[in-house]
Write a protein that holds these residues in place. Structure first.
Motif, PDB file in Angstrom:
ATOM      1  N   VAL A 265      36.731  42.871  35.373  1.00 48.50           N
ATOM      2  CA  VAL A 265      35.697  42.751  34.351  1.00 48.50           C
ATOM      3  C   VAL A 265      36.351  42.538  32.987  1.00 48.50           C
ATOM      4  CG1 VAL A 265      33.768  43.940  33.223  1.00 48.50           C
ATOM      5  CG2 VAL A 265      34.159  44.227  35.684  1.00 48.50           C
ATOM      6  N   LEU A 266      35.757  41.693  32.181  1.00 48.56           N
ATOM      7  CA  LEU A 266      36.295  41.416  30.847  1.00 48.56           C
ATOM      8  C   LEU A 266      36.250  42.673  29.977  1.00 48.56           C
ATOM      9  CD1 LEU A 266      37.253  39.449  28.599  1.00 48.56           C
ATOM     10  CD2 LEU A 266      34.831  39.037  28.099  1.00 48.56           C
ATOM     11  N   ALA A 267      37.386  42.981  29.343  1.00 48.53           N
ATOM     12  CA  ALA A 267      37.440  44.082  28.388  1.00 48.53           C
ATOM     13  C   ALA A 267      37.578  43.574  26.956  1.00 48.53           C
ATOM     14  CB  ALA A 267      38.612  45.014  28.711  1.00 48.53           C
ATOM     15  N   GLN A 293      38.070  58.410  34.028  1.00 51.64           N
ATOM     16  CA  GLN A 293      38.448  58.756  35.393  1.00 51.64           C
ATOM     17  C   GLN A 293      39.283  57.669  36.048  1.00 51.64           C
ATOM     18  OE1 GLN A 293      34.216  58.777  36.741  1.00 51.64           O
ATOM     19  NE2 GLN A 293      34.993  57.679  38.518  1.00 51.64           N
ATOM     20  N   TYR A 294      39.066  56.414  35.667  1.00 48.52           N
ATOM     21  CA  TYR A 294      39.877  55.320  36.189  1.00 48.52           C
ATOM     22  C   TYR A 294      41.150  55.124  35.369  1.00 48.52           C
ATOM     23  CZ  TYR A 294      35.849  53.959  39.046  1.00 48.52           C
ATOM     24  OH  TYR A 294      34.833  53.936  39.968  1.00 48.52           O
ATOM     25  N   ALA A 352      43.181  32.464  29.320  1.00 44.86           N
ATOM     26  CA  ALA A 352      43.905  32.931  30.504  1.00 44.86           C
ATOM     27  C   ALA A 352      43.778  34.444  30.650  1.00 44.86           C
ATOM     28  CB  ALA A 352      45.377  32.547  30.406  1.00 44.86           C
ATOM     29  N   VAL A 353      43.493  34.902  31.868  1.00 43.36           N
ATOM     30  CA  VAL A 353      43.477  36.341  32.173  1.00 43.36           C
ATOM     31  C   VAL A 353      44.928  36.762  32.413  1.00 43.36           C
ATOM     32  CG1 VAL A 353      42.656  38.119  33.759  1.00 43.36           C
ATOM     33  CG2 VAL A 353      41.167  36.205  33.158  1.00 43.36           C
ATOM     34  N   SER A 354      45.578  37.241  31.360  1.00 41.82           N
ATOM     35  CA  SER A 354      47.016  37.506  31.431  1.00 41.82           C
ATOM     36  C   SER A 354      47.361  38.974  31.600  1.00 41.82           C
ATOM     37  CB  SER A 354      47.710  36.974  30.171  1.00 41.82           C
ATOM     38  OG  SER A 354      47.139  37.546  29.005  1.00 41.82           O
ATOM     39  N   VAL A 355      46.387  39.886  31.426  1.00 42.76           N
ATOM     40  CA  VAL A 355      46.653  41.321  31.511  1.00 42.76           C
ATOM     41  C   VAL A 355      45.514  42.003  32.262  1.00 42.76           C
ATOM     42  CG1 VAL A 355      46.987  43.467  30.221  1.00 42.76           C
ATOM     43  CG2 VAL A 355      47.938  41.344  29.330  1.00 42.76           C
ATOM     44  N   LEU A 356      45.871  42.857  33.217  1.00 40.30           N
ATOM     45  CA  LEU A 356      44.908  43.708  33.916  1.00 40.30           C
ATOM     46  C   LEU A 356      45.261  45.166  33.660  1.00 40.30           C
ATOM     47  CD1 LEU A 356      44.733  42.085  37.483  1.00 40.30           C
ATOM     48  CD2 LEU A 356      43.098  41.780  35.617  1.00 40.30           C
ATOM     49  N   PHE A 357      44.230  46.015  33.618  1.00 40.62           N
ATOM     50  CA  PHE A 357      44.467  47.458  33.552  1.00 40.62           C
ATOM     51  C   PHE A 357      43.325  48.172  34.265  1.00 40.62           C
ATOM     52  CE2 PHE A 357      43.745  51.656  31.601  1.00 40.62           C
ATOM     53  CZ  PHE A 357      44.929  52.254  32.004  1.00 40.62           C
ATOM     54  N   GLY A 358      43.669  49.178  35.056  1.00 43.41           N
ATOM     55  CA  GLY A 358      42.647  49.970  35.707  1.00 43.41           C
ATOM     56  C   GLY A 358      43.166  50.656  36.950  1.00 43.41           C
ATOM     57  N   ASP A 359      42.243  51.193  37.715  1.00 47.95           N
ATOM     58  CA  ASP A 359      42.551  51.944  38.923  1.00 47.95           C
ATOM     59  C   ASP A 359      42.515  50.995  40.122  1.00 47.95           C
ATOM     60  OD1 ASP A 359      42.799  53.682  41.005  1.00 47.95           O
ATOM     61  OD2 ASP A 359      40.975  54.828  40.575  1.00 47.95           O
ATOM     62  N   PHE A 360      43.688  50.635  40.621  1.00 44.98           N
ATOM     63  CA  PHE A 360      43.781  49.648  41.698  1.00 44.98           C
ATOM     64  C   PHE A 360      43.375  50.213  43.051  1.00 44.98           C
ATOM     65  CE2 PHE A 360      45.871  47.416  38.404  1.00 44.98           C
ATOM     66  CZ  PHE A 360      45.829  46.071  38.731  1.00 44.98           C
ATOM     67  N   GLY A 403      33.683  48.286  36.308  1.00 44.25           N
ATOM     68  CA  GLY A 403      34.716  48.252  35.274  1.00 44.25           C
ATOM     69  C   GLY A 403      35.916  49.117  35.579  1.00 44.25           C
ATOM     70  N   ALA A 404      36.189  49.362  36.876  1.00 49.85           N
ATOM     71  CA  ALA A 404      37.356  50.156  37.256  1.00 49.85           C
ATOM     72  C   ALA A 404      38.651  49.423  36.916  1.00 49.85           C
ATOM     73  CB  ALA A 404      37.314  50.471  38.750  1.00 49.85           C
TER      74      ALA A 404
END
Length: 413
Positions: A265-267, A293-294, A352-360, A403-404
């Motif tokens: 999801v876009l942040a 929590q995530y 470009a979606v160059s960075v992800l963050f969250g609970d995989f 949005g995890a």
């Protein structure tokens, strides 16, 4: 080897300290880096990157050596038929080499306590000639374990806390997907409680087939000094990881897995005029866009060059957002959470979606059984090569789209 790794980590820490001093001095004097200082910072950045790569290689080798010693001890035990110690007959590794080179047509392996489907009376499983498929119920457990270890080493997403489900068959598997979380509300005395249900949909995990082939000379197969089992496991594990890895990151879900980057999801969208690059505030916004929590179980994912850009950023407290791992095997940290590099993540760029963050752990990988291996002496007959073909079925998708896992996307212009 541990001493060498520690020495390299100390060198990396010193490089990092020197780079910080240069950049802090410029900040204190409220000026940009001088040309010479910029060159020093770039050299330090390159050196840290090279040291990271070397430390990772040595750490992997150290762990592989430990595993090899454990496997050697495991497979050279006394055989369960009471015929005497292992040194009175070929080791399991040697028997596997003989099987691969067709000197023998069967290996008897003691899987007592290691494999759920062994013969409970004798503790034995029979593995036949490689001209037949080595599926999950007959392939040596040690081989599958080594192949899977190499697969995990080469696959960034499998090095996170991603959820992995293993099924024995490949029919479509339906799982519930969370679209919206349930909420509570304050209700006055005597007022009817309003029903508020979470929103669910479903995802279907299929069994897409990933394949690769390894070709080996007959001389290599006949060489008793070569670990054929280890060579095939390593080569196939890394190749299958590369095949799967791209789809687990950027797959569009059409006749392939739905990648975590696609499903996230876009942040935050970056600013314009900077070629898609992020700022410290952008990454902080991404971090806090993921609910607590995530975020507490969160992992950053980006390609290595993108992490290089993140290293240069400071927060409002004038401290760097990125910190190097200080112990052997410990990850680098960004805003206190681990960073994983994946070459299939998009590079920094426009839109470009160059960075992800969250609970995989909210991304699920479905593996069907285990690897299937077949051998052909005819496919490359004129080249005098023996061909081993490996196949493994798998799929992946995101279970929680509330949005995890969130992403940063570069500005459009």
């Amino acid at each position: 080897m541990e001493t060498l790794i520690k020495r390299l980590m100390e060198t990396r820490a010193n490089e990092w300290d020197e780079m910080q001093k240069i950049m802090n001095r410029a900040d204190e004097e409220k000026r940009d880096l001088l040309a010479e200082e910029n060159e020093q910072v770039q050299r330090a950045t390159d050196s840290i990157g090279n040291l990271d790569e070397r430390i990772e290689q040595l750490t992997d080798l150290h762990e592989a050596n430990k595993r090899a010693a454990e496997q050697r001890a495991e497979f050279e035990r006394t055989l369960p038929d009471g015929s005497g110690p292992a040194n009175q007959r070929p080791s399991y590794a040697e028997q596997f080499r003989q099987l691969a080179s067709k000197q023998i047509d069967e290996v008897v392996i003691d899987l007592r306590g290691l494999y759920p489907d062994y013969d409970r009376n004798t503790g034995l499983v029979h593995v036949r000639d490689l001209t037949t498929a080595l599926d999950a119920d007959i392939v040596p457990v040690s081989f599958v374990r080594r192949l899977y270890e190499h697969l995990v080493e080469s696959s960034a997403i499998r090095r996170t806390n991603v959820t992995v489900l293993t099924t024995s068959s490949g029919e479509a598997l339906e799982l519930p997907k969370t679209n919206a979380l349930q909420t509570a509300q304050l209700t006055a005395e005597g007022v009817t409680i309003v029903e508020n249900d979470p929103s669910f949909a479903k995802i279907t995990l299929n069994s897409y087939k990933f394949t690769n082939a390894v070709q080996i000379t007959p001389e290599l197969l006949a060489d008793s000094g070569v670990d054929v089992e280890g060579f095939i496991a390593r080569d196939m594990g890394r190749a299958i990881a590369d095949d799967m890895g791209e789809d687990f990151i950027v797959g569009d879900g059409t006749a392939k897995p739905n990648g975590v980057s696609t499903a996230s999801v876009l942040a935050k969208t970056g600013g314009t005029g900077v070629g898609g690059l992020f700022t410290a505030d952008d990454l902080i916004d991404v971090f806090y866009a993921v609910i607590e929590q995530y975020a507490n179980r969160g992992t950053w994912m980006m390609r290595r060059a993108t992490e290089g850009e993140a290293r240069k950023l400071k927060g409002s407290d004038n401290n760097y957002l990125w910190q190097p791992g200080l112990q052997v095997g410990s990850p680098n940290l960004l805003l206190g959470q681990p960073v994983v590099n994946d070459p299939f993540m998009a590079a920094v760029g426009l839109s470009a979606v160059s960075v992800l963050f969250g609970d995989f752990s909210t991304y699920v990988i479905r593996d069907v059984g285990s690897v299937s291996i077949k051998r052909s002496d005819d496919f490359a007959f004129l080249d005098d090569l023996v061909t081993f073909k490996g196949t493994w079925r798998s799929d992946g998708d995101q279970l929680d789209t509330t949005g995890a896992i969130k992403h940063f996307v570069g500005g459009a212009t």
